[in-house]
Design an enzyme around this catalytic site. Structure first.
Site, mmCIF file in Angstrom:
data_model
loop_
_atom_site.group_PDB
_atom_site.id
_atom_site.type_symbol
_atom_site.label_atom_id
_atom_site.label_comp_id
_atom_site.label_asym_id
_atom_site.label_seq_id
_atom_site.Cartn_x
_atom_site.Cartn_y
_atom_site.Cartn_z
ATOM 1 N N PHE A 144 0.832 -1.211 0.000
ATOM 2 C CA PHE A 144 0.000 0.000 0.000
ATOM 3 C C PHE A 144 0.867 1.261 0.000
ATOM 4 O O PHE A 144 0.564 2.228 -0.664
ATOM 5 C CB PHE A 144 -0.898 0.025 1.244
ATOM 6 C CG PHE A 144 -2.144 -0.814 1.107
ATOM 7 C CD1 PHE A 144 -2.564 -1.300 -0.117
ATOM 8 C CD2 PHE A 144 -2.925 -1.108 2.221
ATOM 9 C CE1 PHE A 144 -3.713 -2.066 -0.247
ATOM 10 C CE2 PHE A 144 -4.080 -1.871 2.110
ATOM 11 C CZ PHE A 144 -4.474 -2.353 0.881
ATOM 12 N N ARG A 145 1.951 1.175 0.809
ATOM 13 C CA ARG A 145 2.734 2.389 1.042
ATOM 14 C C ARG A 145 4.084 2.336 0.326
ATOM 15 O O ARG A 145 4.473 1.291 -0.172
ATOM 16 C CB ARG A 145 2.970 2.563 2.545
ATOM 17 C CG ARG A 145 1.721 2.835 3.289
ATOM 18 C CD ARG A 145 1.874 2.700 4.797
ATOM 19 N NE ARG A 145 0.547 2.709 5.404
ATOM 20 C CZ ARG A 145 -0.283 1.672 5.396
ATOM 21 N NH1 ARG A 145 0.099 0.524 4.885
ATOM 22 N NH2 ARG A 145 -1.487 1.761 5.910
ATOM 23 N N ASP B 200 -4.768 -11.879 0.050
ATOM 24 C CA ASP B 200 -4.639 -12.395 -1.312
ATOM 25 C C ASP B 200 -4.743 -13.913 -1.439
ATOM 26 O O ASP B 200 -4.660 -14.448 -2.545
ATOM 27 C CB ASP B 200 -3.324 -11.892 -1.942
ATOM 28 C CG ASP B 200 -2.093 -12.232 -1.094
ATOM 29 O OD1 ASP B 200 -2.126 -13.241 -0.349
ATOM 30 O OD2 ASP B 200 -1.095 -11.486 -1.185
ATOM 31 N N HIS C 5 -6.998 -9.770 8.353
ATOM 32 C CA HIS C 5 -7.838 -8.781 7.656
ATOM 33 C C HIS C 5 -8.849 -9.403 6.697
ATOM 34 O O HIS C 5 -9.431 -8.706 5.882
ATOM 35 C CB HIS C 5 -6.937 -7.792 6.899
ATOM 36 C CG HIS C 5 -6.113 -6.932 7.806
ATOM 37 N ND1 HIS C 5 -4.875 -6.435 7.477
ATOM 38 C CD2 HIS C 5 -6.354 -6.480 9.065
ATOM 39 C CE1 HIS C 5 -4.391 -5.726 8.486
ATOM 40 N NE2 HIS C 5 -5.264 -5.746 9.457
ATOM 41 N N CYS D 175 -22.605 -10.999 1.718
ATOM 42 C CA CYS D 175 -23.763 -10.109 1.609
ATOM 43 C C CYS D 175 -23.826 -9.196 2.824
ATOM 44 O O CYS D 175 -23.732 -9.672 3.963
ATOM 45 C CB CYS D 175 -25.060 -10.920 1.484
ATOM 46 S SG CYS D 175 -26.507 -9.850 1.476
ATOM 47 N N CYS E 64 -26.594 -9.779 -3.846
ATOM 48 C CA CYS E 64 -26.859 -11.117 -3.304
ATOM 49 C C CYS E 64 -28.002 -11.781 -4.087
ATOM 50 O O CYS E 64 -29.050 -11.165 -4.296
ATOM 51 C CB CYS E 64 -27.244 -10.999 -1.829
ATOM 52 S SG CYS E 64 -27.593 -12.564 -1.030
ATOM 53 N N ASN F 123 13.130 -8.302 5.644
ATOM 54 C CA ASN F 123 12.608 -7.125 4.936
ATOM 55 C C ASN F 123 13.801 -6.463 4.233
ATOM 56 O O ASN F 123 14.885 -6.387 4.812
ATOM 57 C CB ASN F 123 11.973 -6.144 5.957
ATOM 58 C CG ASN F 123 11.023 -5.138 5.316
ATOM 59 O OD1 ASN F 123 11.321 -4.571 4.266
ATOM 60 N ND2 ASN F 123 9.899 -4.923 5.956
HETATM 61 P P1 NAD Z 1 3.051 -2.119 3.845
HETATM 62 O O1 NAD Z 1 2.414 -1.937 2.522
HETATM 63 O O2 NAD Z 1 2.814 -1.064 4.850
HETATM 64 O O3 NAD Z 1 4.637 -2.363 3.733
HETATM 65 C C1 NAD Z 1 5.207 -3.367 2.988
HETATM 66 C C2 NAD Z 1 6.538 -3.800 3.586
HETATM 67 O O4 NAD Z 1 7.085 -4.805 2.746
HETATM 68 C C3 NAD Z 1 7.605 -2.703 3.687
HETATM 69 O O5 NAD Z 1 8.228 -2.759 4.951
HETATM 70 C C4 NAD Z 1 8.606 -3.067 2.582
HETATM 71 O O6 NAD Z 1 9.938 -2.681 2.892
HETATM 72 C C5 NAD Z 1 8.470 -4.563 2.562
HETATM 73 N N1 NAD Z 1 8.892 -5.240 1.323
HETATM 74 C C6 NAD Z 1 8.891 -4.759 0.061
HETATM 75 N N2 NAD Z 1 9.338 -5.706 -0.805
HETATM 76 C C7 NAD Z 1 9.612 -6.815 -0.062
HETATM 77 C C8 NAD Z 1 10.092 -8.116 -0.371
HETATM 78 N N3 NAD Z 1 10.373 -8.490 -1.625
HETATM 79 N N4 NAD Z 1 10.266 -8.989 0.647
HETATM 80 C C9 NAD Z 1 10.000 -8.641 1.929
HETATM 81 N N5 NAD Z 1 9.537 -7.426 2.277
HETATM 82 C C10 NAD Z 1 9.333 -6.516 1.291
HETATM 83 O O7 NAD Z 1 2.566 -3.533 4.347
HETATM 84 P P2 NAD Z 1 1.878 -4.013 5.668
HETATM 85 O O8 NAD Z 1 2.696 -3.647 6.866
HETATM 86 O O9 NAD Z 1 1.487 -5.400 5.417
HETATM 87 O O10 NAD Z 1 0.515 -3.169 5.804
HETATM 88 C C11 NAD Z 1 -0.296 -2.827 4.758
HETATM 89 C C12 NAD Z 1 -1.705 -3.314 4.838
HETATM 90 O O11 NAD Z 1 -2.103 -3.453 3.503
HETATM 91 C C13 NAD Z 1 -1.908 -4.639 5.464
HETATM 92 O O12 NAD Z 1 -2.925 -4.497 6.355
HETATM 93 C C14 NAD Z 1 -2.371 -5.561 4.343
HETATM 94 O O13 NAD Z 1 -3.603 -6.157 4.697
HETATM 95 C C15 NAD Z 1 -2.711 -4.686 3.205
HETATM 96 N N6 NAD Z 1 -2.205 -5.105 1.880
HETATM 97 C C16 NAD Z 1 -2.318 -6.405 1.497
HETATM 98 C C17 NAD Z 1 -1.817 -6.795 0.288
HETATM 99 C C18 NAD Z 1 -1.952 -8.250 -0.097
HETATM 100 O O14 NAD Z 1 -2.909 -8.906 0.301
HETATM 101 N N7 NAD Z 1 -0.967 -8.778 -0.835
HETATM 102 C C19 NAD Z 1 -1.217 -5.866 -0.575
HETATM 103 C C20 NAD Z 1 -1.161 -4.531 -0.172
HETATM 104 C C21 NAD Z 1 -1.651 -4.166 1.073
#
Ligand code: NAD
Length: 248
Positions: A35-36, A104, A119, A127, A148, A214
């Site tokens: 996300f970030r 996912d 989550h 629904c 639904c 990480n």
């Molecule tokens: P985040 O988006 O805040 O941060 C991602 C983290 O992953 C960072 O610390 C980054 O440095 C690290 N990263 C990047 N590439 C990497 C790699 N190849 N291997 C290991 N680490 C790596 O993620 P968050 O803390 O999980 O929080 C975001 C929220 O967004 C969560 O609640 C999650 O549910 C949701 N989200 C889920 C998905 C998904 O389901 N795949 C995708 C995006 C966001």
């Protein structure tokens, strides 16, 4: 790095209960952006579509963005080596559970069986009135927003939106795993999302060793991480697994 991997393998071998805690970073190598940060989803999309009130008031607009992100784009992603290794570690009794913040379904697709989804999961719709659940298939999106078949009310992805509580069973099981693990492996999480982000702190308070994987430092690194394996989840876990394989 090699010495750190050796140390981690020794710790996992001696552990009575190891839990993995995963964030968006573990799925980056599957092509799903976090996300970030750089390339993060919120640089391209407005997170308002995942606000519960906004969703109810603007279901058609929200659904068109949600479908694009979570189904057209995420929906085609395949699990990667990191998901595979965690499933393999569980089979070989090196890992008790995965707590994931991800929605996912890639841990399950890779073969992990004990997965606490903090989550929820995007592969099911629910629904908003009668609670009936639907497995996602393309035809469900023929007309947006999806409704639904039983009661005609709005369907929502079965993951939590901003303003919603954590699914109760997943929450309880995650806390229990955090309290009872002697090793906690934190993979690909910034530690920004509350209350999920508290799990590693709970584990640490209860005496667990914190191993973090990480490419970048997170909120955990300087505060609670005991061993920081700096690198991509797939590459680092592949090395861990190849050493565990040599031992077993
Ligand atoms: P985040 O988006 O805040 O941060 C991602 C983290 O992953 C960072 O610390 C980054 O440095 C690290 N990263 C990047 N590439 C990497 C790699 N190849 N291997 C290991 N680490 C790596 O993620 P968050 O803390 O999980 O929080 C975001 C929220 O967004 C969560 O609640 C999650 O549910 C949701 N989200 C889920 C998905 C998904 O389901 N795949 C995708 C995006 C966001």
């Amino acid at each position: 790095m090699e010495n750190k991997i050796k140390e981690v393998v020794e710790i996992i071998k001696k552990s009575k209960r190891t839990t993995a805690f995963t964030g968006a970073g573990i799925s980056v190598e599957s092509g799903i952006p976090p996300f970030r940060g750089d390339g993060g989803l919120w640089n391209k999309y407005d997170p308002i579509v995942l606000d519960l009130n906004y969703f109810y008031n603007n279901p058609k607009e929200s659904w068109s963005v949600i479908k694009e992100i979570f189904y057209d784009f995420f929906g085609t992603a395949k699990f990667n080596r990191a998901h595979e290794v965690l499933a393999e570690m569980e089979k070989q009794n090196y890992l008790s559970a995965v707590i994931t913040q991800n929605i996912d379904n890639l841990h399950q697709e890779a073969g992990s069986e004990v997965v606490h989804e903090f989550h929820g999961n995007s592969k099911t719709l629910v629904c908003t009135s009668c609670g009936k659940k639907y497995t996602v298939k393309d035809e469900i999106f023929k007309k947006l927003p999806p409704k639904c078949k039983e009661c005609g009310h709005l369907l929502k992805p079965d993951f939590i939106f901003f303003g919603e509580g954590i699914p109760q069973i997943a929450y309880q099981k995650s806390i229990e795993a955090a309290q009872n693990s002697d090793v906690f492996i934190v993979i690909g999480s910034t530690g920004e999302v509350v209350p999920a982000s508290q799990m590693p702190f709970i584990a640490k308070q209860n005496g667990a060793k914190i191993i973090e994987i990480n490419p970048n430092e997170s909120k955990y690194t300087s505060q609670i991480t005991d061993i920081f394996l700096q690198g991509k989840a797939g590459e680092v876990l592949d090395e861990v697994m190849s050493r565990l394989d040599k031992i077993s």
